[in-house]
Design an enzyme around this catalytic site. Structure first.
Site, mmCIF file in Angstrom:
data_model
loop_
_atom_site.group_PDB
_atom_site.id
_atom_site.type_symbol
_atom_site.label_atom_id
_atom_site.label_comp_id
_atom_site.label_asym_id
_atom_site.label_seq_id
_atom_site.Cartn_x
_atom_site.Cartn_y
_atom_site.Cartn_z
ATOM 1 N N HIS A 153 21.405 43.907 36.942
ATOM 2 C CA HIS A 153 22.097 45.184 36.669
ATOM 3 C C HIS A 153 23.061 45.554 37.807
ATOM 4 O O HIS A 153 23.366 46.721 38.004
ATOM 5 C CB HIS A 153 21.104 46.349 36.462
ATOM 6 C CG HIS A 153 19.968 46.024 35.560
ATOM 7 N ND1 HIS A 153 19.962 46.317 34.209
ATOM 8 C CD2 HIS A 153 18.783 45.393 35.800
ATOM 9 C CE1 HIS A 153 18.830 45.897 33.662
ATOM 10 N NE2 HIS A 153 18.094 45.325 34.607
ATOM 11 N N SER A 274 50.225 43.127 49.957
ATOM 12 C CA SER A 274 50.822 44.198 49.168
ATOM 13 C C SER A 274 52.197 44.502 49.738
ATOM 14 O O SER A 274 52.415 44.387 50.949
ATOM 15 C CB SER A 274 49.927 45.433 49.242
ATOM 16 O OG SER A 274 50.693 46.601 49.048
ATOM 17 N N LYS A 280 46.466 45.022 53.081
ATOM 18 C CA LYS A 280 45.857 44.445 51.875
ATOM 19 C C LYS A 280 45.810 42.922 51.891
ATOM 20 O O LYS A 280 46.676 42.252 52.409
ATOM 21 C CB LYS A 280 46.623 44.899 50.626
ATOM 22 C CG LYS A 280 46.345 46.319 50.195
ATOM 23 C CD LYS A 280 44.893 46.590 49.833
ATOM 24 C CE LYS A 280 44.553 46.184 48.406
ATOM 25 N NZ LYS A 280 45.260 46.936 47.390
ATOM 26 N N GLU A 287 41.573 37.021 40.216
ATOM 27 C CA GLU A 287 41.854 37.963 39.119
ATOM 28 C C GLU A 287 42.520 37.253 37.952
ATOM 29 O O GLU A 287 42.196 37.491 36.782
ATOM 30 C CB GLU A 287 42.749 39.095 39.620
ATOM 31 C CG GLU A 287 42.089 39.950 40.693
ATOM 32 C CD GLU A 287 43.109 40.827 41.399
ATOM 33 O OE1 GLU A 287 43.364 41.925 40.891
ATOM 34 O OE2 GLU A 287 43.655 40.409 42.434
#
Ligand code: ARG
Length: 473
Positions: A153, A274, A280, A287
């Site tokens: 979970h 970024s 970043k 992704e």
């Protein structure tokens, strides 16, 4: 190509909707390999003269060279790869080129080309999956004793080892590989000889072409031969599940790289910066690999819907199988390669993993198990006692091993000092030596066994695997 009955050319939109050369040019190698095998068979059976056969083969090899050199002019007027190749062949060798299509139709020709293409693609992807397994196994070996939290979970459940976690994916990828080889085994029958749909009146030998192209046998039923695209669906189904697995690992990589986790980091090679936030480091490859599954499962849906309700035998609908098939295969290939790169690139942060694994009473189950083994409590009661101790520790804001013996004995008088030995994350993972369990010793053994089970490939060629046979023709 069908000028006999036709007086007018096609409407512009007809040409546009009908032409497949924009995408089926990818089948040129398979198309030409099939034609070379067909030509040999026609000569061997006395259907074609040896002289015409030689001219056709020379011409086909020339066409292939032109395509590979980028000199070939593909024409939309010639609709598809079959007509483009045959048209150029006839330019090159004259009317003898027109004899190649004896005892053949574009229906068995396309069925053959796509079958060969899927088979070649499996032969390329399967060893790539073996490479991914090799990367996972190497890293699991390195991190066999590195403790991290195991989740259910997405809540801290029990301590596990990072090596054990990585080895779970080795098993998944092993099943993915075996699904691909199942698909390969089932598709490996030749549709050549079915011609348009009913077979041929010429004395052809479909066994000969089947053998020449590396198939196990010709297909038994000509109607099935031209209308079957099961292998495309099976391949994309196998690709879908592989992509599902890649997306799960991608998601874990994205989470593990994020600031709240900080379990791993990826190098500059697999992250992007970024344009506005200088700090970043985004895990774009993970992704994108996570997202590829959308296109691949989309292709699966598209194929099932294209084929659903299609009456026997060939229908032009089947031309719509190619773009989803190619896109699914390309997406999967990219995803596997990117994942293999990320697995090799990632660097674990063992201190952080251990710290998170130690928090949130992750060794509570170890305490309950100790109460069963040493105090003889039924597990249900041990669970209850442990729950009360966790409650007391949580109220005090301390870990279980920071409770005093007196505090523990107030809940269960039979608890003794021995209990503290099981209340560390190291003791917890070391104790889980049951078959398939997370103990570092198990992981080390699993790594050794996995190398034997999965590497080199069962086809004997090492991680590069067996070569496709199409191009060898
Ligand atoms: N381009 C067609 C396809 O991909 C090839 C077969 C065409 N056959 C026909 N009878 N029109 O399915």
């Amino acid at each position: 190509m069908w000028g006999g009955r036709y007086k007018l050319g096609p409407a512009e939109i007809m040409e546009k909707i009908n032409a497949s050369i924009g995408f089926d040019r990818r089948l040129y190698a398979q198309d030409i390999a099939g034609s070379l095998a067909h030509c040999d068979m026609l000569v061997a059976q006395g259907i074609l003269s040896a002289k015409d056969g030689r001219a056709i083969k020379r011409g086909l090899v020339k066409v292939r060279e032109e395509i590979e050199a980028g000199r070939f002019k593909f024409s939309t007027k010639l609709e598809d790869i079959h007509f483009n190749v045959e048209g150029r062949l006839t330019d090159l060798i004259g009317p003898a080129g027109g004899r190649l299509h004896t005892a053949r139709s574009r229906n068995d020709q396309i069925a053959l080309d796509v079958r060969l293409w899927v088979r070649d693609t499996i032969d390329r992807l399967e060893p790539m999956l073996a490479d991914l397994q090799a990367a996972l196994i190497d890293r699991a070996d390195e991190y066999a004793a590195t403790i991290m939290p195991g989740f259910t979970h997405l809540q801290t459940a029990q301590p596990i080892t990072f090596g054990h976690h990585l080895m779970a994916y080795v098993e998944m990828v092993g099943r993915d590989r075996s699904r691909l080889s199942d698909c390969r085994a089932r598709l490996n029958e030749s549709p050549l000889g079915a011609a348009a749909l009913a077979g041929s009146p010429h004395p052809i030998d479909p066994r000969k072409t089947a053998r020449a192209l590396g198939f196990d046998r010709p297909m038994a039923n000509s109607l099935d031969a031209v209308s079957d695209r099961d292998y495309v669906v099976e391949f994309i189904a196998a690709a879908s599940l592989t992509a599902v697995h890649l997306s799960r690992l991608s998601e874990e990589i994205v989470l593990w790289c994020s600031a709240p986790f900080r379990f791993i980091s990826l190098s500059d090679a697999f992250t992007t910066g970024s344009s506005i936030m200088p700090q970043k480091r985004n895990p774009d490859a993970a992704e994108l690999t996570r997202a590829k599954v959308g296109r691949i499962v989309g292709a699966f849906t598209a194929l099932c819907i294209i084929l659903k309700g299609l009456p026997l035998t060939y229908g032009k609908d089947m031309q719509e199988d190619k773009e989803p098939l190619f896109d699914a295969a390309d997406s999967l290939e990219l995803g596997i390669a990117a994942m293999t790169g990320m697995v090799r690139d990632l660097k674990a942060n063992p201190e952080r993993m251990r710290a998170v694994a130690s928090a949130d009473y992750s060794v509570a189950t170890d305490l309950a198990d100790w109460l069963v083994r040493k105090v003889g409590l039924p597990f249900r009661q041990a669970h209850h006692v442990t729950g009360r101790l966790v409650g007391i520790a949580a109220d005090k804001g301390v870990d279980l091993d920071k409770l005093t013996l007196a505090e523990m004995q107030a809940v269960e008088p039979k608890i003794d000092r021995g209990v503290y030995r099981v209340l560390t994350v190291e003791a917890s993972v070391n104790a889980r030596k049951s078959l398939g369990g997370t103990a570092p010793a198990n992981v080390a053994r699993a790594v050794k066994e996995a190398r034997k089970r999965f590497l080199p490939t069962k086809w004997g060629g090492g991680p590069k695997g067996r070569r496709g046979q199409t191009h060898g023709f």
